[in-house]
Design an enzyme around this catalytic site. Structure first.
Site, PDB file in Angstrom:
ATOM      1  N   THR A 289     114.482  30.688  68.277  1.00  0.00           N
ATOM      2  CA  THR A 289     115.784  31.327  68.050  1.00  0.00           C
ATOM      3  C   THR A 289     115.979  32.400  69.126  1.00  0.00           C
ATOM      4  O   THR A 289     115.145  32.545  70.023  1.00  0.00           O
ATOM      5  CB  THR A 289     115.842  31.991  66.659  1.00  0.00           C
ATOM      6  OG1 THR A 289     115.050  33.189  66.673  1.00  0.00           O
ATOM      7  CG2 THR A 289     115.311  31.051  65.575  1.00  0.00           C
ATOM      8  N   CYS A 290     117.070  33.152  69.007  1.00  0.00           N
ATOM      9  CA  CYS A 290     117.306  34.210  70.000  1.00  0.00           C
ATOM     10  C   CYS A 290     116.294  35.343  69.879  1.00  0.00           C
ATOM     11  O   CYS A 290     116.128  36.140  70.797  1.00  0.00           O
ATOM     12  CB  CYS A 290     118.725  34.750  69.870  1.00  0.00           C
ATOM     13  SG  CYS A 290     119.124  35.417  68.241  1.00  0.00           S
TER      14      CYS A 290
ATOM     15  N   ARG B 233     112.925  34.802  68.385  1.00  0.00           N
ATOM     16  CA  ARG B 233     111.537  34.374  68.266  1.00  0.00           C
ATOM     17  C   ARG B 233     111.328  32.991  68.870  1.00  0.00           C
ATOM     18  O   ARG B 233     112.220  32.142  68.843  1.00  0.00           O
ATOM     19  CB  ARG B 233     111.087  34.400  66.817  1.00  0.00           C
ATOM     20  CG  ARG B 233     111.785  33.454  65.874  1.00  0.00           C
ATOM     21  CD  ARG B 233     111.373  33.698  64.423  1.00  0.00           C
ATOM     22  NE  ARG B 233     111.826  35.003  63.967  1.00  0.00           N
ATOM     23  CZ  ARG B 233     111.018  36.050  63.793  1.00  0.00           C
ATOM     24  NH1 ARG B 233     109.731  35.936  63.982  1.00  0.00           N
ATOM     25  NH2 ARG B 233     111.508  37.207  63.393  1.00  0.00           N
TER      26      ARG B 233
ATOM     27  N   GLU C 227     119.603  38.606  57.074  1.00  0.00           N
ATOM     28  CA  GLU C 227     120.674  37.839  57.723  1.00  0.00           C
ATOM     29  C   GLU C 227     120.544  36.352  57.381  1.00  0.00           C
ATOM     30  O   GLU C 227     119.454  35.834  57.189  1.00  0.00           O
ATOM     31  CB  GLU C 227     120.673  38.080  59.234  1.00  0.00           C
ATOM     32  CG  GLU C 227     119.403  37.666  59.958  1.00  0.00           C
ATOM     33  CD  GLU C 227     119.602  36.459  60.837  1.00  0.00           C
ATOM     34  OE1 GLU C 227     120.652  35.808  60.711  1.00  0.00           O
ATOM     35  OE2 GLU C 227     118.699  36.159  61.617  1.00  0.00           O
ATOM     36  N   ASP C 228     121.690  35.688  57.327  1.00  0.00           N
ATOM     37  CA  ASP C 228     121.744  34.305  56.840  1.00  0.00           C
ATOM     38  C   ASP C 228     121.289  33.266  57.851  1.00  0.00           C
ATOM     39  O   ASP C 228     120.728  32.237  57.493  1.00  0.00           O
ATOM     40  CB  ASP C 228     123.171  33.966  56.392  1.00  0.00           C
ATOM     41  CG  ASP C 228     123.588  34.769  55.170  1.00  0.00           C
ATOM     42  OD1 ASP C 228     122.715  35.063  54.346  1.00  0.00           O
ATOM     43  OD2 ASP C 228     124.778  35.105  55.065  1.00  0.00           O
ATOM     44  N   GLN C 229     121.553  33.509  59.125  1.00  0.00           N
ATOM     45  CA  GLN C 229     121.359  32.462  60.121  1.00  0.00           C
ATOM     46  C   GLN C 229     119.913  31.993  60.226  1.00  0.00           C
ATOM     47  O   GLN C 229     119.654  30.808  60.437  1.00  0.00           O
ATOM     48  CB  GLN C 229     121.854  32.937  61.489  1.00  0.00           C
ATOM     49  CG  GLN C 229     121.952  31.796  62.498  1.00  0.00           C
ATOM     50  CD  GLN C 229     122.600  32.235  63.783  1.00  0.00           C
ATOM     51  OE1 GLN C 229     122.794  33.427  64.033  1.00  0.00           O
ATOM     52  NE2 GLN C 229     122.928  31.284  64.635  1.00  0.00           N
TER      53      GLN C 229
ATOM     54  N   GLN D  86     118.036  28.211  60.507  1.00  0.00           N
ATOM     55  CA  GLN D  86     117.182  27.934  61.662  1.00  0.00           C
ATOM     56  C   GLN D  86     115.796  27.456  61.239  1.00  0.00           C
ATOM     57  O   GLN D  86     115.209  26.581  61.884  1.00  0.00           O
ATOM     58  CB  GLN D  86     117.086  29.184  62.543  1.00  0.00           C
ATOM     59  CG  GLN D  86     118.384  29.499  63.264  1.00  0.00           C
ATOM     60  CD  GLN D  86     118.399  30.882  63.880  1.00  0.00           C
ATOM     61  OE1 GLN D  86     117.705  31.792  63.433  1.00  0.00           O
ATOM     62  NE2 GLN D  86     119.190  31.069  64.914  1.00  0.00           N
TER      63      GLN D  86
ATOM     64  N   GLY E 226     131.152  28.876  73.096  1.00  0.00           N
ATOM     65  CA  GLY E 226     130.129  28.330  72.200  1.00  0.00           C
ATOM     66  C   GLY E 226     130.688  27.968  70.840  1.00  0.00           C
ATOM     67  O   GLY E 226     131.419  28.763  70.242  1.00  0.00           O
TER      68      GLY E 226
ATOM     69  N   MET F 296     126.367  30.486  65.635  1.00  0.00           N
ATOM     70  CA  MET F 296     126.590  31.874  66.003  1.00  0.00           C
ATOM     71  C   MET F 296     128.021  32.087  66.495  1.00  0.00           C
ATOM     72  O   MET F 296     128.679  33.076  66.139  1.00  0.00           O
ATOM     73  CB  MET F 296     125.582  32.300  67.077  1.00  0.00           C
ATOM     74  CG  MET F 296     125.461  33.805  67.230  1.00  0.00           C
ATOM     75  SD  MET F 296     124.154  34.299  68.380  1.00  0.00           S
ATOM     76  CE  MET F 296     122.699  34.024  67.385  1.00  0.00           C
TER      77      MET F 296
END
Length: 396
Positions: free
Chosen positions: A48-49, A51, A110-112, A116, A185, A189
């Site tokens: 992810t952004c 990790r 946070e949900d995202q 992921q 994008g 996100m």
């Protein structure tokens, strides 16, 4: 079975942006192929952004082999290596649950990250990387993540990175109403950013390299104006704010191409990509402000205060899940014995039932059923007693 066979290696939000960019794990097919060649039985990649982590299950392989692969693949050198984190056994299991619960995110809850984690498992299965152990671990992590958000109420408080970005811009630009915002994008996100921008009454324009995804984006958000990807620079230079949130391996906003049409307008750029989407040289322009994910930390820290009281509650839920998983993992070792006990109990019950009913010819169907139930009950009690002893180490 040794739970230390479950391992994790990688970098997370504590690493600087430059290190996270370098360690971004993009070519999943190649990664899973290489891990199989190295002898790892199961693997899951969470990229992810914030990790870039590899989770592994192998009863034979050690950290030396996976660390060498990770460093060679990412190219991390010298001081960059100090950000590499390694966990095994209970610590690795606990870390997965903490990540899915949102405790390891820049924005707690946070949900995202939950989607992921789920996507990481789907990809691992697609490339035949994960198996029985990691499938179970990641499914349980997703289940926990959902439970945390529904039972603690953090779901209503949790703020995604996209929301933080919108809030950050709003605070720095004195509101977003009627501001012209260009979003690059159409992933999760980008869509989350669009949703919050529309809520703030901004005028939103969006583009994406895929025309099909752009059409889908317009269907989801009819209020936005979609822009062909090749025309993006003209719209960028007439915007008040530009947000880029893609997983492209190259710059989506290039300095030289921007300068061909840039007229000196004041523009706020927000780069949510890792690797970065926006050429850092753009930030040197006099009328331009350029922010990256790391610049959002102050806003995220302020929002953290609203959630801090929930952290001990979530920690407890994580600990319970770790214990539950550890119990399941331990029982894998005695699973063949449990199956054999149950099989033998069923065999004895059927054999004894046949002996009894064949000796007494005058039995009614009702009596036969009573005998059958009684014998099955006895067999089950004996089997359960043996299984309990197996689980407590009384026999094995």
């Amino acid at each position: 079975m040794d739970i230390n066979a479950i391992k994790m290696i990688g970098i997370d939000k504590d690493a600087p942006l430059k290190v996270r960019e370098k360690a971004s794990l993009k070519n999943l097919e190649r990664i899973f192929h290489e891990l199989k060649k190295l002898g790892f039985q199961e693997s899951v990649v969470l990229s992810t952004c914030h990790r870039s982590e590899i989770y592994l299950y192998s009863s034979d392989e050690n950290f030396e082999k996976i660390e060498r692969f990770y460093l060679e693949y990412t190219g991390l050198k010298g001081e960059e290596r100090k950000y590499l984190k390694k966990r095994e056994g209970y610590e690795a299991v606990k870390h997965v649950f903490r990540v899915a619960a949102g405790l390891e995110s820049m924005v707690v809850g946070e949900d995202q990250i939950l989607s992921q984690v789920k996507e990481a498992l789907i990809k691992a299965q697609e490339f035949e990387g994960s198996g029985k152990i990691l499938n179970r671990l990641f499914r349980e992590a997703v289940t926990l993540g959902k439970k945390v958000r529904s039972e603690t109420g953090i779901g209503s408080l949790s703020l995604s990175i996209s929301y933080i970005a919108v809030k950050f811009i709003e605070e720095n630009l004195d509101g977003l109403k009627d501001k012209k915002v260009f979003v690059v994008g159409a992933g999760e996100m980008g869509k989350t950013a669009i949703k919050h921008l529309l809520d703030k009454e901004a005028k939103v324009f969006a583009t994406n390299r895929s025309a099909a995804r752009l059409i889908s984006l317009k269907e989801e958000f009819p209020a936005i104006e979609v822009v062909p990807y090749e025309e993006k620079y003209l719209y960028i230079t007439s915007s008040d704010i530009v947000i880029s949130a893609t997983d492209a391996p190259h710059y989506t906003v290039n300095y030289e191409k921007l300068m061909e049409v840039y007229k000196g307008r004041r523009i706020c750029f927000v780069d949510l990509g890792v690797p970065r989407d926006i050429d850092p040289k753009i930030g040197t322009l006099k009328e331009v402000s350029l922010y990256t994910i790391d610049d959002l930390k102050k806003t995220a820290e302020e929002n953290l205060k609203e959630r801090i009281s929930l952290i001990p509650v979530i920690d407890k839920m994580v600990e319970e899940k770790v214990e539950e998983f550890a119990k399941w993992y331990k029982e894998l070792e005695i699973e063949p014995y449990i199956k054999e006990v149950n099989r033998y109990a069923e065999e004895v019950y059927l054999e004894e039932f046949e002996k009894v009913v064949n000796k007494i010819n005058s039995l009614s169907e009702k009596d036969r059923e009573k005998i059958r139930l009684a014998l099955r009950k006895v067999a089950n009690k004996m089997a359960n007693k043996m299984i309990t002893q197996l689980r407590t180490g009384g026999i094995v």
